[in-house]
Design a protein around this motif. Structure first.
Motif, mmCIF file in Angstrom:
data_model
loop_
_atom_site.group_PDB
_atom_site.id
_atom_site.type_symbol
_atom_site.label_atom_id
_atom_site.label_comp_id
_atom_site.label_asym_id
_atom_site.label_seq_id
_atom_site.Cartn_x
_atom_site.Cartn_y
_atom_site.Cartn_z
ATOM 1 N N LEU A 45 0.828 -1.206 0.000
ATOM 2 C CA LEU A 45 0.000 0.000 0.000
ATOM 3 C C LEU A 45 0.865 1.259 0.000
ATOM 4 N N THR A 46 1.938 1.239 0.773
ATOM 5 C CA THR A 46 2.841 2.398 0.821
ATOM 6 C C THR A 46 3.480 2.634 -0.543
ATOM 7 N N ARG A 47 3.912 1.563 -1.190
ATOM 8 C CA ARG A 47 4.516 1.703 -2.523
ATOM 9 C C ARG A 47 3.507 2.220 -3.533
ATOM 10 N N ARG A 48 2.277 1.698 -3.468
ATOM 11 C CA ARG A 48 1.241 2.147 -4.406
ATOM 12 C C ARG A 48 0.938 3.620 -4.204
ATOM 13 N N MET A 49 0.932 4.056 -2.952
ATOM 14 C CA MET A 49 0.677 5.478 -2.684
ATOM 15 C C MET A 49 1.811 6.344 -3.241
ATOM 16 N N ARG A 50 3.047 5.864 -3.160
ATOM 17 C CA ARG A 50 4.175 6.625 -3.706
ATOM 18 C C ARG A 50 4.110 6.702 -5.226
ATOM 19 N N GLU A 51 3.610 5.625 -5.856
ATOM 20 C CA GLU A 51 3.484 5.635 -7.315
ATOM 21 C C GLU A 51 2.476 6.677 -7.778
ATOM 22 N N LEU A 52 1.447 6.920 -6.981
ATOM 23 C CA LEU A 52 0.401 7.878 -7.349
ATOM 24 C C LEU A 52 0.710 9.297 -6.865
ATOM 25 N N GLU A 53 1.893 9.542 -6.363
ATOM 26 C CA GLU A 53 2.235 10.805 -5.712
ATOM 27 C C GLU A 53 1.954 12.048 -6.548
ATOM 28 N N PRO A 54 2.436 12.183 -7.712
ATOM 29 C CA PRO A 54 2.050 13.442 -8.375
ATOM 30 C C PRO A 54 0.560 13.375 -8.700
ATOM 31 N N ILE A 55 -0.257 13.905 -7.811
ATOM 32 C CA ILE A 55 -1.713 13.829 -7.931
ATOM 33 C C ILE A 55 -2.178 14.809 -9.004
ATOM 34 N N ARG A 56 -2.988 14.266 -9.939
ATOM 35 C CA ARG A 56 -3.467 15.099 -11.038
ATOM 36 C C ARG A 56 -4.974 15.275 -11.018
ATOM 37 N N THR A 57 -5.680 14.295 -10.474
ATOM 38 C CA THR A 57 -7.143 14.369 -10.517
ATOM 39 C C THR A 57 -7.729 14.138 -9.134
ATOM 40 N N LEU A 115 -8.403 7.987 -4.222
ATOM 41 C CA LEU A 115 -7.739 6.685 -4.157
ATOM 42 C C LEU A 115 -6.609 6.695 -3.121
ATOM 43 N N ILE A 116 -5.819 7.757 -3.118
ATOM 44 C CA ILE A 116 -4.718 7.858 -2.148
ATOM 45 C C ILE A 116 -5.267 7.934 -0.718
ATOM 46 N N LEU A 117 -6.336 8.688 -0.528
ATOM 47 C CA LEU A 117 -6.922 8.777 0.813
ATOM 48 C C LEU A 117 -7.466 7.424 1.265
#
Length: 195
Positions: free
Chosen positions: A36-48, A54-56
């Motif tokens: 989960l931590t890795r997936r959150m880092r992959e989505l870091e530059p939040i665009r939408t 999803l990150i929350l």
């Protein structure tokens, strides 16, 4: 995105509640929290906004898994040590009132005493000795009575008594000698029974 959230929410039958199962479960939970931590880092530059939601949601799931890891660690420690984690005092360290060792004064050795009236029958003599011994024991402090009873009534060594009462051997010896002196002084004196 819904499919991605449901992939992290799986319900499994963990089997019997044994130490090995808890350790394996904690290991699996640690891996899930890491994913989960890795997936959150992959989505870091939040665009939408959907990515933010999803990150929350991933963060909430990760917090829940961290709580589950904490619970598993608590149970593992309890199972490994045999006592509740965080207890300040285990059962082997009891309070003073829990360490009391009841001893029958009749099991105490007879104290040499020859000040009785020769005309009294022997039964009366032994009854008087018993009453005087009981009165002498009441005149001791709690520690002196405990040490004396264990040494002479139970036949324990000074080191055994020291271990039971959490004292040093020299303190036990001091208490026993004081008790012997007080008993010798009190058994020879006149017993006054009230009540």
């Amino acid at each position: 995105m819904k499919r991605e959230l449901n992939a992290y929410r799986q319900v499994e039958d963990l089997g019997p509640a044994t130490l090995e199962v808890y350790i394996e479960t904690r290991r699996g939970l640690l891996l899930a929290a890491d994913k989960l931590t890795r997936r959150m880092r992959e989505l870091e530059p939040i665009r939408t906004v959907e990515e933010m939601d999803l990150i929350l949601q991933l963060d909430r799931d990760r917090k829940l898994i961290v709580e589950m890891i904490s619970d598993c660690s608590y149970v593992i420690e309890w199972l490994e040590t045999g006592r509740r984690p965080g207890n300040r005092r285990g059962i082997e360290r009891r309070a003073a009132y829990q360490r009391e060792i009841p001893t029958d004064p009749a099991r105490l050795p007879a104290v040499a005493y020859r000040d009785a009236d020769p005309e009294e029958p022997p039964e009366a003599d032994s009854e008087i000795k018993h009453l005087r011994l009981m009165a002498a024991l009441r005149g001791l402090t709690d520690r002196e009575r405990e040490c004396f009873s264990l040494a002479h009534g139970q036949g324990c060594s000074y080191s055994e008594i020291a271990g039971l009462l959490h004292l040093s051997k020299s303190s036990v010896g001091t208490y026993v000698v004081r008790a012997q002196r007080k008993i010798a002084a009190n058994v020879g004196s006149v017993v006054v029974l009230v009540g």
